[in-house]
Design a protein around this motif. Sequence first.
Motif, PDB file in Angstrom:
ATOM      1  N   SER A  80     -11.754  -2.544   2.046  1.00 12.49           N
ATOM      2  CA  SER A  80     -11.103  -2.968   0.811  1.00 12.49           C
ATOM      3  C   SER A  80     -10.102  -1.924   0.326  1.00 12.49           C
ATOM      4  O   SER A  80     -10.121  -0.765   0.723  1.00 12.49           O
ATOM      5  CB  SER A  80     -12.154  -3.205  -0.275  1.00 12.49           C
ATOM      6  OG  SER A  80     -12.752  -1.970  -0.665  1.00 12.49           O
ATOM      7  N   GLU A  81      -9.233  -2.364  -0.568  1.00 11.87           N
ATOM      8  CA  GLU A  81      -8.228  -1.476  -1.146  1.00 11.87           C
ATOM      9  C   GLU A  81      -8.885  -0.343  -1.935  1.00 11.87           C
ATOM     10  O   GLU A  81      -8.420   0.795  -1.921  1.00 11.87           O
ATOM     11  CB  GLU A  81      -7.323  -2.300  -2.049  1.00 11.87           C
ATOM     12  CG  GLU A  81      -6.158  -1.552  -2.651  1.00 11.87           C
ATOM     13  CD  GLU A  81      -5.271  -2.500  -3.435  1.00 11.87           C
ATOM     14  OE1 GLU A  81      -5.362  -2.479  -4.681  1.00 11.87           O
ATOM     15  OE2 GLU A  81      -4.522  -3.271  -2.803  1.00 11.87           O
ATOM     16  N   ARG A  82      -9.994  -0.643  -2.594  1.00 12.47           N
ATOM     17  CA  ARG A  82     -10.667   0.348  -3.418  1.00 12.47           C
ATOM     18  C   ARG A  82     -11.398   1.399  -2.583  1.00 12.47           C
ATOM     19  O   ARG A  82     -11.447   2.571  -2.959  1.00 12.47           O
ATOM     20  CB  ARG A  82     -11.657  -0.355  -4.351  1.00 12.47           C
ATOM     21  CG  ARG A  82     -12.267   0.596  -5.382  1.00 12.47           C
ATOM     22  CD  ARG A  82     -13.166  -0.159  -6.337  1.00 12.47           C
ATOM     23  NE  ARG A  82     -13.760   0.734  -7.321  1.00 12.47           N
ATOM     24  CZ  ARG A  82     -14.733   0.388  -8.161  1.00 12.47           C
ATOM     25  NH1 ARG A  82     -15.208  -0.857  -8.135  1.00 12.47           N
ATOM     26  NH2 ARG A  82     -15.228   1.251  -9.020  1.00 12.47           N
ATOM     27  N   PHE A  83     -11.975   0.963  -1.467  1.00 16.23           N
ATOM     28  CA  PHE A  83     -12.713   1.883  -0.607  1.00 16.23           C
ATOM     29  C   PHE A  83     -12.198   1.766   0.837  1.00 16.23           C
ATOM     30  O   PHE A  83     -12.890   1.245   1.720  1.00 16.23           O
ATOM     31  CB  PHE A  83     -14.217   1.577  -0.648  1.00 16.23           C
ATOM     32  CG  PHE A  83     -14.829   1.732  -2.009  1.00 16.23           C
ATOM     33  CD1 PHE A  83     -15.094   2.994  -2.524  1.00 16.23           C
ATOM     34  CD2 PHE A  83     -15.130   0.619  -2.779  1.00 16.23           C
ATOM     35  CE1 PHE A  83     -15.663   3.146  -3.785  1.00 16.23           C
ATOM     36  CE2 PHE A  83     -15.694   0.751  -4.037  1.00 16.23           C
ATOM     37  CZ  PHE A  83     -15.957   2.020  -4.543  1.00 16.23           C
ATOM     38  N   GLY A 112      -6.838   0.662   4.701  1.00 11.25           N
ATOM     39  CA  GLY A 112      -8.216   0.224   4.893  1.00 11.25           C
ATOM     40  C   GLY A 112      -8.533  -0.306   6.271  1.00 11.25           C
ATOM     41  O   GLY A 112      -9.688  -0.661   6.547  1.00 11.25           O
ATOM     42  N   GLN A 122     -20.695  -1.781  -2.117  1.00  9.24           N
ATOM     43  CA  GLN A 122     -19.305  -1.665  -2.583  1.00  9.24           C
ATOM     44  C   GLN A 122     -18.338  -1.351  -1.449  1.00  9.24           C
ATOM     45  O   GLN A 122     -17.125  -1.466  -1.622  1.00  9.24           O
ATOM     46  CB  GLN A 122     -19.189  -0.596  -3.686  1.00  9.24           C
ATOM     47  CG  GLN A 122     -19.528   0.822  -3.261  1.00  9.24           C
ATOM     48  CD  GLN A 122     -20.994   1.168  -3.483  1.00  9.24           C
ATOM     49  OE1 GLN A 122     -21.854   0.298  -3.340  1.00  9.24           O
ATOM     50  NE2 GLN A 122     -21.259   2.418  -3.841  1.00  9.24           N
ATOM     51  N   HIS A 123     -18.853  -0.981  -0.293  1.00  9.16           N
ATOM     52  CA  HIS A 123     -18.006  -0.636   0.852  1.00  9.16           C
ATOM     53  C   HIS A 123     -17.837  -1.839   1.776  1.00  9.16           C
ATOM     54  O   HIS A 123     -18.111  -1.781   2.977  1.00  9.16           O
ATOM     55  CB  HIS A 123     -18.596   0.554   1.611  1.00  9.16           C
ATOM     56  CG  HIS A 123     -18.542   1.831   0.832  1.00  9.16           C
ATOM     57  ND1 HIS A 123     -19.070   3.013   1.312  1.00  9.16           N
ATOM     58  CD2 HIS A 123     -18.012   2.111  -0.379  1.00  9.16           C
ATOM     59  CE1 HIS A 123     -18.875   3.970   0.403  1.00  9.16           C
ATOM     60  NE2 HIS A 123     -18.230   3.442  -0.627  1.00  9.16           N
ATOM     61  N   THR A 158     -16.376  -4.465   4.255  1.00 11.43           N
ATOM     62  CA  THR A 158     -15.410  -4.375   5.352  1.00 11.43           C
ATOM     63  C   THR A 158     -15.687  -5.461   6.386  1.00 11.43           C
ATOM     64  O   THR A 158     -16.820  -5.918   6.544  1.00 11.43           O
ATOM     65  CB  THR A 158     -15.468  -2.990   6.033  1.00 11.43           C
ATOM     66  OG1 THR A 158     -14.536  -2.953   7.132  1.00 11.43           O
ATOM     67  CG2 THR A 158     -16.847  -2.668   6.562  1.00 11.43           C
ATOM     68  N   SER A 168       2.521   1.635  -3.471  1.00 14.48           N
ATOM     69  CA  SER A 168       1.576   1.960  -4.538  1.00 14.48           C
ATOM     70  C   SER A 168       0.767   3.226  -4.275  1.00 14.48           C
ATOM     71  O   SER A 168      -0.004   3.647  -5.142  1.00 14.48           O
ATOM     72  CB  SER A 168       0.618   0.777  -4.748  1.00 14.48           C
ATOM     73  OG  SER A 168       1.331  -0.414  -5.036  1.00 14.48           O
ATOM     74  N   LYS A 205       0.844  -1.201   0.000  1.00 18.50           N
ATOM     75  CA  LYS A 205       0.000   0.000   0.000  1.00 18.50           C
ATOM     76  C   LYS A 205       0.881   1.254   0.000  1.00 18.50           C
ATOM     77  O   LYS A 205       0.572   2.241  -0.662  1.00 18.50           O
ATOM     78  CB  LYS A 205      -0.906   0.003   1.229  1.00 18.50           C
ATOM     79  CG  LYS A 205      -1.802  -1.215   1.383  1.00 18.50           C
ATOM     80  CD  LYS A 205      -2.922  -1.244   0.384  1.00 18.50           C
ATOM     81  CE  LYS A 205      -3.851  -2.420   0.632  1.00 18.50           C
ATOM     82  NZ  LYS A 205      -4.644  -2.298   1.852  1.00 18.50           N
ATOM     83  N   GLN A 254      -7.850   7.575   3.227  1.00 18.96           N
ATOM     84  CA  GLN A 254      -7.804   7.615   1.776  1.00 18.96           C
ATOM     85  C   GLN A 254      -6.366   7.879   1.306  1.00 18.96           C
ATOM     86  O   GLN A 254      -5.512   8.297   2.101  1.00 18.96           O
ATOM     87  CB  GLN A 254      -8.745   8.700   1.259  1.00 18.96           C
ATOM     88  CG  GLN A 254     -10.194   8.462   1.662  1.00 18.96           C
ATOM     89  CD  GLN A 254     -11.125   9.489   1.081  1.00 18.96           C
ATOM     90  OE1 GLN A 254     -11.103   9.748  -0.122  1.00 18.96           O
ATOM     91  NE2 GLN A 254     -11.954  10.085   1.922  1.00 18.96           N
ATOM     92  N   TYR A 311      -1.612   3.712  -1.913  1.00 14.90           N
ATOM     93  CA  TYR A 311      -3.003   3.455  -1.570  1.00 14.90           C
ATOM     94  C   TYR A 311      -3.320   3.977  -0.160  1.00 14.90           C
ATOM     95  O   TYR A 311      -2.427   4.352   0.594  1.00 14.90           O
ATOM     96  CB  TYR A 311      -3.305   1.955  -1.623  1.00 14.90           C
ATOM     97  CG  TYR A 311      -3.193   1.347  -2.994  1.00 14.90           C
ATOM     98  CD1 TYR A 311      -3.749   1.971  -4.106  1.00 14.90           C
ATOM     99  CD2 TYR A 311      -2.535   0.134  -3.186  1.00 14.90           C
ATOM    100  CE1 TYR A 311      -3.654   1.407  -5.379  1.00 14.90           C
ATOM    101  CE2 TYR A 311      -2.434  -0.444  -4.450  1.00 14.90           C
ATOM    102  CZ  TYR A 311      -2.995   0.204  -5.537  1.00 14.90           C
ATOM    103  OH  TYR A 311      -2.894  -0.344  -6.784  1.00 14.90           O
TER     104      TYR A 311
END
Length: 294
Positions: free
Chosen positions: A58-61, A40, A103-104, A106, A35, A32, A253, A37
């Motif tokens: 998640s990595e995306r959120f 999370g 989508q969130h 956890t 990259s 992370k 974030q 990121y």
Amino acid sequence: MDAFPVIEINAAKRALRLRGALSGSLVTGTDKVRSGYGNGDCLYFDFRHRVFAVADGSERFPWASRDILRRLSDALQQDGVPKTASDWRELINRRVYARQKYQHKTTFSCAAVSGDGDDIALTVAHGGDSVALLMDSVGGSVVFQTARNMDFAGRSPEIVDVVEYRIRDRNLRLVLYSDGFDDLLRFCVRTSILSSLGDAFAVLPVDRIGERIHRVLEENAGMIEHDDIAFMALDPFCLAGIGEKRVLIGGTQPHEEKRFRSVRENGAADRWIPQAAWTTAADTFLKSGITVSH
């Protein structure tokens, strides 16, 4: 003079401790960092209600973990602490899980401590692949451990694994952690730093384990690949009358992580700040992804 025992926060280490009672720490995963990121993982300490939790988004959120723990915090402030495991399940499903977006995704591992003296009750609510366990700090045996399941917040409509335990053995310690801690523990076992998690309790008081995590990572930088790590250890018999504060650490974030690393690289003070000075340290905490509230 603060009437409560002194809780301390180290913003540079994203760590919290209370002498003789608890410690917790958060570390961003190695990939992370490379990259760029977010982190999370998120830790929640609610000293007024004696509720403690770990979430792993998640990595995306990555902020999904903070969102769910903030929602838990709001529910406890408004509704108070549930009395039974059934009441806890109802509150979590109605106020916490139901409002988590699909989508969130956890994990959610929460432990509530009630009672006093030698009669303590623990209510553990668990969804996903983070871990809550109860350990004998002298013998090192695991008395209870949650099983990994698919009841992730956001993906599951409800949490199912909510149980209550009554404990009297004052050697028992409660541990909550995300799956990134497994990466660190495997490294420690492989390199003979520890033979098991129980070894940490054999050589360190509960309030020093969070610091030890950082020391191992710093001393072995470049040798350990690990996911985000959220970890806390506590003595459930030493948590009454600690104070009114609520602390959230993590769920950051990418831009927040970039700011945190920039502050650290520019010489942010690696020091422990007692709760009497938390108000003046609010900006320092914010730059580290730490928020404190009453």
